[in-house]
Design a protein around this motif. Structure first.
Motif, PDB file in Angstrom:
ATOM      1  N   LEU A  28       0.819  -1.216   0.000  1.00  0.00           N
ATOM      2  CA  LEU A  28       0.000   0.000   0.000  1.00  0.00           C
ATOM      3  C   LEU A  28       0.853   1.266   0.000  1.00  0.00           C
ATOM      4  CD1 LEU A  28      -2.913  -1.013   2.402  1.00  0.00           C
ATOM      5  CD2 LEU A  28      -2.856  -1.021  -0.101  1.00  0.00           C
ATOM      6  N   ILE A  29       2.014   1.215   0.657  1.00  0.00           N
ATOM      7  CA  ILE A  29       2.935   2.356   0.600  1.00  0.00           C
ATOM      8  C   ILE A  29       3.344   2.603  -0.851  1.00  0.00           C
ATOM      9  CG2 ILE A  29       5.310   3.075   1.101  1.00  0.00           C
ATOM     10  CD1 ILE A  29       3.663   3.561   3.490  1.00  0.00           C
ATOM     11  N   PHE A  30       3.636   1.522  -1.567  1.00  0.00           N
ATOM     12  CA  PHE A  30       4.077   1.680  -2.953  1.00  0.00           C
ATOM     13  C   PHE A  30       2.909   1.884  -3.913  1.00  0.00           C
ATOM     14  CE2 PHE A  30       8.083   0.538  -1.201  1.00  0.00           C
ATOM     15  CZ  PHE A  30       8.980   1.231  -2.004  1.00  0.00           C
ATOM     16  N   LEU A  31       1.705   1.569  -3.476  1.00  0.00           N
ATOM     17  CA  LEU A  31       0.534   1.970  -4.258  1.00  0.00           C
ATOM     18  C   LEU A  31       0.445   3.487  -4.267  1.00  0.00           C
ATOM     19  CD1 LEU A  31      -2.102   1.217  -5.752  1.00  0.00           C
ATOM     20  CD2 LEU A  31      -3.238   1.258  -3.521  1.00  0.00           C
ATOM     21  N   LEU A  32       0.716   4.100  -3.121  1.00  0.00           N
ATOM     22  CA  LEU A  32       0.713   5.563  -3.033  1.00  0.00           C
ATOM     23  C   LEU A  32       1.848   6.156  -3.876  1.00  0.00           C
ATOM     24  CD1 LEU A  32      -0.280   8.214  -1.885  1.00  0.00           C
ATOM     25  CD2 LEU A  32       1.049   7.763   0.192  1.00  0.00           C
ATOM     26  N   GLY A  36       3.216   4.757  -6.445  1.00  0.00           N
ATOM     27  CA  GLY A  36       2.818   4.536  -7.831  1.00  0.00           C
ATOM     28  C   GLY A  36       1.794   5.548  -8.301  1.00  0.00           C
ATOM     29  N   SER A  37       0.890   5.949  -7.397  1.00  0.00           N
ATOM     30  CA  SER A  37      -0.165   6.897  -7.789  1.00  0.00           C
ATOM     31  C   SER A  37       0.414   8.272  -8.113  1.00  0.00           C
ATOM     32  CB  SER A  37      -1.221   7.000  -6.683  1.00  0.00           C
ATOM     33  OG  SER A  37      -0.706   7.627  -5.522  1.00  0.00           O
ATOM     34  N   TYR A  38       1.335   8.766  -7.285  1.00  0.00           N
ATOM     35  CA  TYR A  38       1.869  10.107  -7.613  1.00  0.00           C
ATOM     36  C   TYR A  38       2.879  10.036  -8.752  1.00  0.00           C
ATOM     37  CZ  TYR A  38       5.957   9.449  -4.392  1.00  0.00           C
ATOM     38  OH  TYR A  38       7.087   9.022  -3.745  1.00  0.00           O
ATOM     39  N   VAL A  71      -6.235   4.893   4.907  1.00  0.00           N
ATOM     40  CA  VAL A  71      -5.692   6.195   4.505  1.00  0.00           C
ATOM     41  C   VAL A  71      -4.882   6.061   3.222  1.00  0.00           C
ATOM     42  CG1 VAL A  71      -4.047   8.009   5.113  1.00  0.00           C
ATOM     43  CG2 VAL A  71      -5.684   7.197   6.815  1.00  0.00           C
ATOM     44  N   LEU A  72      -4.025   5.062   3.178  1.00  0.00           N
ATOM     45  CA  LEU A  72      -3.179   4.854   1.994  1.00  0.00           C
ATOM     46  C   LEU A  72      -4.012   4.553   0.748  1.00  0.00           C
ATOM     47  CD1 LEU A  72      -0.307   2.737   3.613  1.00  0.00           C
ATOM     48  CD2 LEU A  72      -0.104   5.052   2.690  1.00  0.00           C
ATOM     49  N   VAL A  73      -5.040   3.729   0.904  1.00  0.00           N
ATOM     50  CA  VAL A  73      -5.894   3.372  -0.230  1.00  0.00           C
ATOM     51  C   VAL A  73      -6.686   4.582  -0.719  1.00  0.00           C
ATOM     52  CG1 VAL A  73      -7.908   2.028  -0.942  1.00  0.00           C
ATOM     53  CG2 VAL A  73      -6.083   0.926   0.358  1.00  0.00           C
ATOM     54  N   VAL A  74      -7.285   5.315   0.202  1.00  0.00           N
ATOM     55  CA  VAL A  74      -8.116   6.476  -0.168  1.00  0.00           C
ATOM     56  C   VAL A  74      -7.275   7.549  -0.854  1.00  0.00           C
ATOM     57  CG1 VAL A  74      -9.467   8.397   0.733  1.00  0.00           C
ATOM     58  CG2 VAL A  74      -9.881   6.086   1.582  1.00  0.00           C
ATOM     59  N   VAL A  75      -6.106   7.872  -0.280  1.00  0.00           N
ATOM     60  CA  VAL A  75      -5.244   8.898  -0.875  1.00  0.00           C
ATOM     61  C   VAL A  75      -4.761   8.456  -2.255  1.00  0.00           C
ATOM     62  CG1 VAL A  75      -3.070  10.151  -0.650  1.00  0.00           C
ATOM     63  CG2 VAL A  75      -4.515   9.805   1.352  1.00  0.00           C
ATOM     64  N   SER A  76      -4.415   7.178  -2.393  1.00  0.00           N
ATOM     65  CA  SER A  76      -3.961   6.660  -3.690  1.00  0.00           C
ATOM     66  C   SER A  76      -5.057   6.770  -4.742  1.00  0.00           C
ATOM     67  CB  SER A  76      -3.527   5.192  -3.549  1.00  0.00           C
ATOM     68  OG  SER A  76      -2.431   5.059  -2.669  1.00  0.00           O
ATOM     69  N   ILE A  77      -6.285   6.420  -4.365  1.00  0.00           N
ATOM     70  CA  ILE A  77      -7.419   6.509  -5.296  1.00  0.00           C
ATOM     71  C   ILE A  77      -7.642   7.956  -5.732  1.00  0.00           C
ATOM     72  CG2 ILE A  77      -9.929   6.281  -5.490  1.00  0.00           C
ATOM     73  CD1 ILE A  77      -9.722   3.777  -3.737  1.00  0.00           C
ATOM     74  N   LEU A  78      -7.557   8.878  -4.777  1.00  0.00           N
ATOM     75  CA  LEU A  78      -7.748  10.299  -5.100  1.00  0.00           C
ATOM     76  C   LEU A  78      -6.676  10.798  -6.072  1.00  0.00           C
ATOM     77  CD1 LEU A  78      -8.720  11.750  -1.595  1.00  0.00           C
ATOM     78  CD2 LEU A  78     -10.222  11.386  -3.567  1.00  0.00           C
ATOM     79  N   ILE A  79      -5.435  10.362  -5.868  1.00  0.00           N
ATOM     80  CA  ILE A  79      -4.355  10.805  -6.762  1.00  0.00           C
ATOM     81  C   ILE A  79      -4.517  10.182  -8.142  1.00  0.00           C
ATOM     82  CG2 ILE A  79      -1.865  10.781  -7.158  1.00  0.00           C
ATOM     83  CD1 ILE A  79      -1.481  10.894  -4.138  1.00  0.00           C
ATOM     84  N   ALA A  93      -7.148  12.136  -9.869  1.00  0.00           N
ATOM     85  CA  ALA A  93      -6.618  13.424 -10.318  1.00  0.00           C
ATOM     86  C   ALA A  93      -5.789  13.243 -11.588  1.00  0.00           C
ATOM     87  CB  ALA A  93      -5.758  14.052  -9.217  1.00  0.00           C
ATOM     88  N   ALA A  94      -4.992  12.171 -11.634  1.00  0.00           N
ATOM     89  CA  ALA A  94      -4.183  11.891 -12.824  1.00  0.00           C
ATOM     90  C   ALA A  94      -5.068  11.640 -14.035  1.00  0.00           C
ATOM     91  CB  ALA A  94      -3.294  10.674 -12.559  1.00  0.00           C
ATOM     92  N   SER A  95      -6.139  10.892 -13.828  1.00  0.00           N
ATOM     93  CA  SER A  95      -7.074  10.600 -14.912  1.00  0.00           C
ATOM     94  C   SER A  95      -7.744  11.885 -15.417  1.00  0.00           C
ATOM     95  CB  SER A  95      -8.138   9.612 -14.420  1.00  0.00           C
ATOM     96  OG  SER A  95      -9.106   9.368 -15.417  1.00  0.00           O
ATOM     97  N   PHE A  96      -8.147  12.744 -14.495  1.00  0.00           N
ATOM     98  CA  PHE A  96      -8.807  14.000 -14.868  1.00  0.00           C
ATOM     99  C   PHE A  96      -7.856  14.895 -15.661  1.00  0.00           C
ATOM    100  CE2 PHE A  96      -9.787  18.451 -13.954  1.00  0.00           C
ATOM    101  CZ  PHE A  96     -11.112  18.508 -14.365  1.00  0.00           C
ATOM    102  N   ILE A  97      -6.621  15.008 -15.191  1.00  0.00           N
ATOM    103  CA  ILE A  97      -5.633  15.855 -15.865  1.00  0.00           C
ATOM    104  C   ILE A  97      -5.347  15.335 -17.267  1.00  0.00           C
ATOM    105  CG2 ILE A  97      -3.184  16.520 -15.852  1.00  0.00           C
ATOM    106  CD1 ILE A  97      -3.427  16.707 -12.791  1.00  0.00           C
TER     107      ILE A  97
END
Length: 268
Positions: free
Chosen positions: A169-173, A175-177, A245-253, A256-260
């Motif tokens: 999950l740390i690396f999911l985060l 990976g997301s950013y 927390v890690l899952v929710v923040v990763s999903i949000l990022i 955001a990447a998809s929207f951008i």
């Protein structure tokens, strides 16, 4: 998500994924093989205990070498595994978007009937799938290593599973950013620089924060503060809350990447 694109991307990505996943499996399996020898070595234990406490804390050299999970955390999950996951996650995130844009290949994907939203969400799914597969291979490497070389009384499967979950999950985060940077920058080298730069900065701040009490405030500036194998092993880690927390923040990022990606003008 588009299944046909997902299948094609996983096929093209398969060789790199298998290489990294098998490396993680083999490294941990071979490390566990050395556990019976080193756990009984008084000289090795004396060398570890002779290190300064600040250095041991900074490099995660903590725990009881006669415990299989603590042995793996000290010698693999606090060093080799982090570097391997760092390289895999950031490189893959950049390969899936910015490399296509940089080389003009994204034009071919976007010329198909598949929408931008489905394209970028599929690429994100490929990244997440690869990370899960890699972490699963490593988990199995440790598990089979224990079955082969370690007395079951020296191994806590629940703690080992919890440790692997938090690392993933740390690396999911991360990976997301990294994926977000890949969606923001056209050039692959810029996205790579941003991904590795931010991650290494976080990692460096985490190490420095453990070297001195005066610098301990730096732990609030890095995501690696959430990675605490010693607390997981001791049973004092709030796994459920931190995982959410890690899952929710990763999903949000990722969102955001998809929207951008959908809104920006691409140099194709």
């Amino acid at each position: 998500m588009n299944f046909s694109l997902y299948k094609a991307m996983m096929k093209g990505h398969g060789k790199f994924l298998f290489t990294c996943a098998f490396t993680g499996f083999l490294c941990l399996y071979l490390l566990v093989m050395t556990f019976p020898l080193l756990s009984d070595s008084q000289q090795f234990n004396d060398v570890i205990k002779s290190l300064p406490k600040s250095v041991m804390d900074a490099f995660g050299i903590q725990g009881n070498l006669t415990n299989a999970v603590e042995y793996m955390a000290m010698n693999f999950y606090n060093s080799i595994y982090l570097y391997l996951l760092m390289a895999y996650t950031i490189l893959t995130a950049c390969q899936l978007v910015s490399r296509f844009v940089d080389r003009g290949s994204m034009a071919y994907l976007l010329s198909t009937p598949v929408t931008r939203r489905k394209v970028i969400n599929t690429q994100a799914a490929v990244l997440v799938t690869g990370l899960v597969v890699m972490c699963l291979f490593t988990y199995l490497g440790g598990y089979f290593g224990v079955l082969s070389f370690v007395n079951n009384s020296e191994f806590d499967l629940g703690v080992f599973t919890e440790l692997n979950l938090i690392v993933m999950l740390i690396f999911l985060l991360i990976g997301s950013y990294s994926f977000l940077f890949s969606c923001i920058f056209d050039e692959e080298k810029t996205a790579l620089g941003a991904g590795f730069g931010v991650t290494l900065l976080f990692y460096g701040l985490d190490m420095v924060s453990k070297l001195s009490e005066k610098l301990s405030w730096l732990k609030y500036c890095t995501i690696f503060t959430l990675y605490q194998p010693e607390k997981i092993i001791q049973g004092t880690y709030d796994t459920v809350s931190i995982s959410l927390v890690l899952v929710v923040v990763s999903i949000l990022i990722f969102a955001a990447a998809s929207f951008i990606f959908q809104k920006r003008d691409l140099s194709l």
